[in-house]
Design an enzyme around this catalytic site. Structure first.
Site, PDB file in Angstrom:
ATOM      1  N   GLY A  12       0.391  -0.578   0.089  1.00 46.23           N
ATOM      2  CA  GLY A  12      -0.332  -0.104  -0.285  1.00 46.23           C
ATOM      3  C   GLY A  12       0.783   1.465   0.515  1.00 46.23           C
ATOM      4  CB  ILE A 127      -0.627   4.972   6.928  1.00 49.65           C
ATOM      5  CG1 ILE A 127      -1.529   3.478   6.655  1.00 49.65           C
ATOM      6  CG2 ILE A 127       0.180   5.616   5.839  1.00 49.65           C
ATOM      7  CD1 ILE A 127      -3.077   4.032   6.421  1.00 49.65           C
ATOM      8  CG  ASP A 128      -0.984  -0.563   8.739  1.00 52.70           C
ATOM      9  OD1 ASP A 128      -1.682   0.442   8.468  1.00 52.70           O
ATOM     10  OD2 ASP A 128      -0.796  -1.668   7.944  1.00 52.70           O
ATOM     11  CB  VAL A 280      -8.730  10.748   3.049  1.00 55.61           C
ATOM     12  CG1 VAL A 280      -9.872  10.923   1.877  1.00 55.61           C
ATOM     13  CG2 VAL A 280      -9.410   9.974   4.380  1.00 55.61           C
ATOM     14  CD  GLN A 281      -6.753   6.425   7.635  1.00 56.95           C
ATOM     15  OE1 GLN A 281      -6.624   5.880   9.086  1.00 56.95           O
ATOM     16  NE2 GLN A 281      -7.634   5.424   7.313  1.00 56.95           N
TER      17      GLN A 281
HETATM   18  O1  F6P Z   1      -0.851  -1.524   5.266  1.00 61.98           O
HETATM   19  C1  F6P Z   1      -1.907   0.115   5.048  1.00 61.98           C
HETATM   20  C2  F6P Z   1      -3.253  -0.270   4.603  1.00 61.98           C
HETATM   21  O2  F6P Z   1      -3.841   1.197   4.371  1.00 61.98           O
HETATM   22  C3  F6P Z   1      -4.410  -0.461   6.056  1.00 61.98           C
HETATM   23  O3  F6P Z   1      -3.608   0.248   6.786  1.00 61.98           O
HETATM   24  C4  F6P Z   1      -4.842  -1.256   5.752  1.00 61.98           C
HETATM   25  O4  F6P Z   1      -5.583  -2.106   5.904  1.00 61.98           O
HETATM   26  C5  F6P Z   1      -4.618  -1.973   3.909  1.00 61.98           C
HETATM   27  O5  F6P Z   1      -3.636  -1.120   3.281  1.00 61.98           O
HETATM   28  C6  F6P Z   1      -5.609  -1.780   2.635  1.00 61.98           C
HETATM   29  O6  F6P Z   1      -4.996  -2.207   1.800  1.00 61.98           O
HETATM   30  P1  F6P Z   1      -6.128  -1.824   0.246  1.00 61.98           P
HETATM   31  O7  F6P Z   1      -5.139  -0.903  -0.691  1.00 61.98           O
HETATM   32  O8  F6P Z   1      -4.885  -2.960  -0.153  1.00 61.98           O
HETATM   33  O9  F6P Z   1      -7.027  -1.853   0.753  1.00 61.98           O
END
Ligand code: F6P
Length: 349
Positions: A12, A127-128, A280-281
């Site tokens: 991501g 971001i996690d 948006v995060q």
């Molecule tokens: O790992 C970053 C993150 O934004 C997580 O917080 C979220 O669960 C996941 O990626 C969402 O991923 P995707 O882009 O596959 O929907």
């Protein structure tokens, strides 16, 4: 010696990735190394999709969100003959080293690649903030600021309408975004994956606040928060699980807020509204903190290549940039420190 270094962004996206790329290119100028952007993560090696990254390409990108070289959750080792193809393509491209900028899933791939013989270096991003061995990952600070802004905005409308507001934030199986944004935004309850949700405790907080004249509450819910089925008395349990998987084969999260709201409304009698903050995060400009951390990681990673620190990932520990083995970084997830959660809990009343 002049080196040819491949760099890729995997998993991501997050704010600060471009700051890293700029840091890598600008530091490499000192040694005349060639930096090749591998497009769309590890997939770019399979597709031989590359672009030269020079001063022109990284000019003006420090404050830009996303990644100019694209990303994906493609894993070479999940493909038929993946390891063989990977090694052949890397050999063909003549990379002396590969810098993999990625989160936990991508670091697993970097370790596999290193074990297969690739001169791989890792840079932690997400971001996690859940990568073990580094105090922070870039992207996290930006996400926390965006989530805090959302809480501030929910406060005024919650107060005006005397409502309970649930805000669902990202973070996968770690509650860092929820806890940091929750503390910064003054949340009345914060639900995280590291601690089982007890619905009656939430109802108690809402009701206690009501008797104190606080006719609204703000509840921050980490997308990975865990609710036992036995906790759900009123809702259709089939709503509970979203079983879609991402390209790394991990369960896709998101949506817990909706069935939690239903259950809370039935039990408390209060009017509940939900907001799922979502992507948006991850989008838009990085904060100054993330630009600085990304820049430091980028510059340091070039020094790691020169020192042949392969199989290692850079990290920030007590505000000093250092490195650890990727193997150690993926040995466990960095979950929320209960000391900080206890600080947040002081305000759950
Ligand atoms: O790992 C970053 C993150 O934004 C997580 O917080 C979220 O669960 C996941 O990626 C969402 O991923 P995707 O882009 O596959 O929907």
């Amino acid at each position: 010696m002049k080196l040819k270094i491949g760099v890729l962004t995997s998993g991501g996206d997050c704010p600060g990735l471009n700051a890293v790329l700029r840091g890598i290119v600008r530091k490499s100028n000192e040694y005349n190394h060639t930096i090749i952007g591998i497009l769309n993560g590890w997939k770019g090696i399979f597709e031989e999709d590359y672009m030269v990254l020079g001063n022109k390409e990284v000019s003006g990108i420090l404050n830009r969100g996303g990644t100019i070289i694209g990303t994906s959750r493609f894993s070479p080792f999940e493909q038929k003959d993946g390891k063989k193809i990977l090694m052949e393509k890397i050999h063909k491209a003549d990379f002396d080293a590969i810098i993999c900028i990625g989160g936990e899933g991508s670091m697993h791939i970097a370790q596999q690649a290193y074990e297969a013989g690739v001169n791989c270096i890792g840079i932690p991003k997400t971001i996690d903030n859940d990568i073990y061995g580094t105090d922070f990952t870039f992207g996290f600070d930006t996400a926390v600021n965006i989530a805090t802004d959302a809480i501030d905005r929910l406060h005024t409308t919650a107060e005006s309408h005397h409502r309970v507001m649930l805000l669902e934030v990202m973070g996968r199986n770690a509650g860092w975004i929820a806890v940091y944004a929750g503390i910064a935004g003054g949340a009345d309850v914060i639900l995280i994956p590291e601690r089982k949700v007890v619905i009656d405790e939430i109802v108690d907080v809402i009701k206690t606040r009501y008797t104190r004249g606080k006719l609204f509450s703000i509840i921050v819910v980490a997308e990975g928060a865990k609710i036992d089925e036995s906790e759900l008395k009123f809702i259709d349990k089939s709503l509970k699980r979203n079983i879609k998987k991402d390209d790394f084969g991990r369960e896709r999260l998101g949506g817990i807020c909706n069935y939690l709201a239903e259950e809370l409304e039935q039990r408390s009698g209060f009017e509940i509204r939900t907001t799922i903050l979502g992507y948006v995060q991850r989008g838009g400009m990085p904060t100054a903190f993330d630009r600085i951390l990304g820049t430091r990681f980028g510059v340091y990673s070039v020094e790691m290549v020169i020192a042949k620190k392969f199989g290692r990932m850079c990290a920030v520990v007590s505000n000093k940039i250092t490195d650890i083995t990727i193997k150690k970084a993926i040995s466990k997830l960095k979950t929320v420190d209960m000391e900080i959660y206890k600080t947040a809990q002081v305000f759950f009343k």
